[in-house]
Design a protein around this motif. Structure first.
Motif, short mmCIF file in Angstrom:
data_model
loop_
_atom_site.label_atom_id
_atom_site.label_comp_id
_atom_site.label_asym_id
_atom_site.label_seq_id
_atom_site.Cartn_x
_atom_site.Cartn_y
_atom_site.Cartn_z
N PHE A 100 38.81 38.90 44.55
CA PHE A 100 37.93 38.57 43.41
C PHE A 100 38.67 37.82 42.31
CE2 PHE A 100 38.83 41.44 39.82
CZ PHE A 100 39.77 42.29 40.41
N SER A 137 31.47 37.60 31.08
CA SER A 137 30.92 36.81 32.17
C SER A 137 30.95 35.32 31.86
CB SER A 137 29.48 37.22 32.44
OG SER A 137 28.66 36.78 31.39
N ALA A 138 30.90 34.51 32.91
CA ALA A 138 30.84 33.06 32.76
C ALA A 138 29.65 32.67 31.88
CB ALA A 138 30.74 32.40 34.13
N GLY A 165 37.29 36.06 38.61
CA GLY A 165 36.64 37.35 38.62
C GLY A 165 37.37 38.37 37.75
N GLY A 179 35.93 37.82 34.50
CA GLY A 179 34.54 38.28 34.56
C GLY A 179 34.39 39.78 34.38
N LYS A 180 35.46 40.50 34.68
CA LYS A 180 35.47 41.95 34.48
C LYS A 180 35.15 42.30 33.02
CE LYS A 180 38.68 45.21 36.47
NZ LYS A 180 40.00 45.48 37.01
#
Lengths: 388, 73
Positions: A170, A230-231, A223, A226-227
């Motif tokens: 990820f 978020s994008a 990712g 992203g944890k």
């Protein structure tokens, strides 16, 4: 439609279409299956590509060229623009037309194509892939093939059903959101790349111009980022600050497997191409050109294997890919790991020192070497980037 | 309360299908092949899921949630 084919290609993106075409050109019977209703839609992509990357496979056509690119602008976190001029080097595509036209070149070479055909399993006999199981408008069906080529994208499952290790860490997944916006006042020959913790940590934010004042805008973050954030939140922040009232024409999420190629991309009866094989350039995140190259190698080898009646011949694909691009992607991966870990201060310093050299000498290579000479403190990091 | 059952106990991964863009990031990072994705349809294959949450972290638009309480059946 026949009941069995020499070669079945799963997925009708650029890598799949080129694989289907090259296989058909060898005289093989080829069927390409696409799960969606339309080839080329929806578009999940920044749509930028070099001229060379396109023209190896299709004659450039203004119907799918949305902008002609001659400059890169790299924008550091403090807003400094480092502009590199390339001459007439690339395009921003209109991929919903481009993918469609590529698929037509496969069709012209003799490949059959079917949309709405969702492959949901493989026929495997004695450890060899012998065909696909698929759903077509609610009916479960099967087709046999001598070779199955998995071109089923970032979400590929064909490879893992065949026993290949395809899932991606990820941290290597660049999680993206992308919009097409109108009334974006940028230079229509420049690709803009923004770096920094506020815009896209561990990745980049892009603005790529399209015809008539529109632009393809988006970003990718690992990712790992992203944890925490978020994008989508990064995109919303950027748009609110820079283009608060820009009309949004399309908006979609996407993923870029930003790593080196899978350890194995072929096995008895199966080959993987494009995003499914993780053939993306891990530094730029670009996957159209490299996917088409992977597709062309796989398609030709699969066709030759059928002609020679030598199923094992497809296993030569791994080595040929590695020599053509796989090796280079391993170097790009190391550079990526160096650059994307730079702090904001380092990005700023590089941009400043780059802009202090004469305009005509500002090339991409200079961007690194000049930074190295003018900012000795960067030496260790730059060296790290180039250590192979 | 009845909960959906994952491979490792209560299922804690919750995809909000009506908000999904069907981009496939989650499928690409899933080590267990536990997500089914069609053109405009997505769901967890409960008996394969290990609640590892990699899909949650890699969703670009926050439509996969980690629900500690468990996902109701």
């Amino acid at each position: 439609m026949k009941t069995d084919y020499d070669i079945i290609v799963v997925g009708a993106g650029p890598a799949g279409s080129i694989a289907a075409r090259f296989a058909a050109e060898q005289g093989a019977s080829v069927l390409m299956l696409e799960k969606d209703r339309d080839v080329g839609y929806p578009v999940r992509c920044g749509e930028a590509i070099s001229k060379a990357g396109v023209s190896e496979f299709i004659e450039p056509d203004e119907r799918w060229i949305s902008a002609h690119i001659s400059k890169f602008a790299l924008i550091s976190p403090d807003g400094t623009e480092a502009v590199i001029e390339f001459g007439d080097a690339g395009y921003v595509l209109e991929r919903r037309i481009f993918d469609y036209e590529l698929a037509k070149t496969a069709a012209k070479a003799g490949a059959e194509i079917l949309t709405r055909a969702y492959v949901n399993g493989l026929i495997i006999e004695n450890g060899k892939v012998c065909g696909v199981k698929y759903d077509y408008r609610g009916q479960q069906k099967e087709l046999r093939a001598k070779v199955v080529i998995g071109a089923d994208g970032v979400e590929s499952r064909v490879g893992r059903w065949a026993g290949l290790k395809t899932y991606i860490d990820f941290r290597d997944m660049e999680c993206c959101v992308q919009i097409t916006a109108s009334n974006i006042n940028v230079n229509n020959e420049t690709l803009y790349f923004y770096f920094g913790q506020n815009v896209a940590p561990g990745g980049y934010f892009w603005i790529f111009p399209k015809v008539n004042g529109a632009a393809n805008i988006g970003l990718g973050v690992s990712g790992m980022v992203g944890k925490k954030k978020s994008a989508l939140s990064f995109l919303n922040n950027f748009m609110e600050q820079n283009f608060p009232s820009a009309p949004i024409l399309t908006s979609i999420a996407g993923g870029v497997p930003s790593s080196i190629t899978l350890e194995k991309i072929s096995a008895p009866g199966i080959m993987l191409v494009g995003d499914a094989a993780r053939q993306v350039n891990p530094l730029s995140g670009g996957g159209i050109a490299s996917g088409m190259i992977g597709g062309s190698i796989a398609g030709r080898i699969a066709g030759e294997a059928v002609k020679k009646n030598n199923p094992d011949y497809i296993l030569t694909y791994d080595k040929e890919w590695h020599n053509r691009l796989g090796k280079r992607h391993e170097i790009f991966e190391r550079i990526k790991n160096g650059i994307y870990n730079f702090s904001d201060e380092k990005f700023n310093k590089i941009a400043h020192s780059f802009n202090s050299i004469p305009k005509e000498k500002r090339t991409l290579g200079r961007l690194f070497t000049t930074a190295l000479v003018n900012q000795p403190s960067l030496l260790v990091d730059i060296a790290k980037v180039f250590i192979i | 309360m009845k909960y959906r059952q994952a491979k490792t106990g209560k299922l804690m991964i919750d995809i909000l299908p009506d908000k999904c863009d069907y981009c496939g990031c989650c499928v690409g990072v899933c080590p267990e092949d536990a997500i089914e994705l069609k053109e405009a349809e997505i769901f967890i294959i409960d008996e394969r899921c290990t609640n590892c949450a990699k899909c949650v972290w890699s969703c670009p638009i926050e439509v996969i949630k980690f629900n500690k309480e468990g996902v109701p059946a």
